[in-house]
Design a protein around this motif. Sequence first.
Motif, short mmCIF file in Angstrom:
data_model
loop_
_atom_site.label_atom_id
_atom_site.label_comp_id
_atom_site.label_asym_id
_atom_site.label_seq_id
_atom_site.Cartn_x
_atom_site.Cartn_y
_atom_site.Cartn_z
N ALA A 48 4.33 33.30 -40.78
CA ALA A 48 3.50 33.16 -42.06
C ALA A 48 4.74 31.58 -42.39
CB ALA A 48 3.31 33.95 -43.08
N GLY A 49 5.91 31.96 -42.87
CA GLY A 49 6.92 31.23 -43.42
C GLY A 49 7.54 30.41 -42.07
N GLU A 50 7.28 30.37 -40.83
CA GLU A 50 7.99 29.37 -39.61
C GLU A 50 6.97 28.45 -39.38
OE1 GLU A 50 8.56 31.94 -36.74
OE2 GLU A 50 9.94 33.20 -37.74
N ASP A 52 3.81 25.37 -39.23
CA ASP A 52 4.05 23.91 -39.54
C ASP A 52 2.82 23.92 -40.69
OD1 ASP A 52 3.67 21.55 -40.23
OD2 ASP A 52 3.61 20.20 -38.40
N GLY A 53 2.57 24.13 -42.22
CA GLY A 53 1.65 24.21 -43.19
C GLY A 53 0.92 23.13 -43.15
N LEU A 54 1.08 22.01 -42.60
CA LEU A 54 0.47 20.33 -42.34
C LEU A 54 -0.48 20.88 -41.03
CD1 LEU A 54 0.32 17.57 -43.30
CD2 LEU A 54 1.36 16.76 -42.30
N ALA A 55 0.37 21.04 -40.35
CA ALA A 55 -0.44 21.72 -39.39
C ALA A 55 -1.82 22.38 -39.49
CB ALA A 55 -0.33 22.40 -37.77
N ILE A 56 -1.64 23.77 -40.64
CA ILE A 56 -2.39 24.56 -40.59
C ILE A 56 -3.66 24.29 -41.71
CG2 ILE A 56 -2.68 26.35 -41.98
CD1 ILE A 56 -0.01 27.26 -41.02
N VAL A 57 -3.26 23.36 -42.52
CA VAL A 57 -4.71 22.43 -43.28
C VAL A 57 -5.44 21.35 -42.88
CG1 VAL A 57 -4.50 21.16 -45.50
CG2 VAL A 57 -2.63 22.67 -45.74
N GLN A 58 -4.83 20.89 -42.22
CA GLN A 58 -5.45 19.72 -41.32
C GLN A 58 -6.34 20.72 -40.47
OE1 GLN A 58 -2.85 17.27 -38.55
NE2 GLN A 58 -4.60 15.64 -37.74
N LEU A 59 -6.07 21.61 -39.30
CA LEU A 59 -6.59 22.21 -38.75
C LEU A 59 -7.53 23.30 -39.50
CD1 LEU A 59 -7.59 24.82 -36.20
CD2 LEU A 59 -6.35 25.61 -37.24
N VAL A 60 -7.95 23.13 -40.69
CA VAL A 60 -8.56 24.06 -41.90
C VAL A 60 -9.80 23.04 -42.33
CG1 VAL A 60 -9.73 25.04 -44.08
CG2 VAL A 60 -7.82 25.98 -42.69
N LEU A 61 -8.95 21.30 -42.39
CA LEU A 61 -10.19 20.72 -43.23
C LEU A 61 -11.11 20.13 -41.29
CD1 LEU A 61 -7.39 18.82 -44.92
CD2 LEU A 61 -9.40 20.42 -45.35
N ALA A 62 -10.20 19.94 -40.08
CA ALA A 62 -11.05 20.11 -39.32
C ALA A 62 -12.61 20.56 -39.20
CB ALA A 62 -10.11 19.56 -38.15
N ALA A 79 -1.01 27.10 -31.69
CA ALA A 79 -0.96 28.42 -30.80
C ALA A 79 -0.18 28.33 -29.53
CB ALA A 79 -2.16 28.66 -29.62
N GLU A 80 0.42 27.25 -29.02
CA GLU A 80 1.57 27.30 -28.25
C GLU A 80 3.30 27.59 -28.93
OE1 GLU A 80 2.58 23.79 -26.00
OE2 GLU A 80 0.47 23.29 -25.28
N GLN A 81 3.35 27.60 -30.29
CA GLN A 81 4.04 28.20 -30.77
C GLN A 81 3.84 29.47 -31.01
OE1 GLN A 81 3.95 25.76 -34.05
NE2 GLN A 81 4.70 24.01 -33.11
N LEU A 82 2.44 29.98 -31.94
CA LEU A 82 2.39 31.50 -31.92
C LEU A 82 3.13 32.42 -30.52
CD1 LEU A 82 -0.33 31.03 -34.37
CD2 LEU A 82 1.72 31.67 -34.40
N ALA A 83 2.27 32.09 -29.43
CA ALA A 83 2.70 32.58 -28.50
C ALA A 83 4.83 32.62 -27.99
CB ALA A 83 1.65 32.34 -27.44
N GLU A 84 4.86 31.42 -28.40
CA GLU A 84 6.45 31.58 -27.86
C GLU A 84 7.70 32.54 -29.42
OE1 GLU A 84 7.29 27.36 -28.52
OE2 GLU A 84 6.37 26.89 -26.50
N ARG A 85 6.95 32.56 -30.02
CA ARG A 85 7.42 33.57 -31.29
C ARG A 85 7.14 34.73 -30.94
NH1 ARG A 85 11.38 35.11 -33.18
NH2 ARG A 85 11.00 35.74 -35.88
N ALA A 86 5.88 35.06 -30.53
CA ALA A 86 5.15 36.37 -30.56
C ALA A 86 6.38 36.61 -29.23
CB ALA A 86 3.67 36.70 -29.95
N GLU A 87 6.08 36.41 -27.99
CA GLU A 87 7.10 37.10 -27.08
C GLU A 87 8.14 36.77 -27.57
OE1 GLU A 87 9.06 35.41 -23.12
OE2 GLU A 87 6.97 33.95 -23.68
#
Length: 96
Positions: A48-50, A52-62, A79-87
């Motif tokens: 959550a803290g890692e 990009d807040g802007l991308a999340i807001v943009q996603l919700v608005l889109a 999702a690419e960033q999340l998958a890398e962090r999950a790994e």
Amino acid sequence: MSRSAAAHQRHEDDEAERESYIGEQVDRLMDAENSGQLSFDEFADEVAGEMDGLAIVQLVLAVNAGKMELADWIAGRIAEQLAERAESLIIERIEA
């Protein structure tokens, strides 16, 4: 087969099994489920803290505006960033 070759083969088999297990665990997290190493809540808290807040807001608005092509593109990027962090989190848990 020589002992050396057999040992090498076992190492390769173990490594392939480890990679497969990690992939399965990442897939579970990416499906918003708990993995064997990490609950989805723990994963979400970690990233959550890692994110990009802007991308999340943009996603919700889109999504809200019905711009699904844009939402899919943004979600794919996130999702690419999340998958890398999950790994990396799964590997950290396995090696701990």
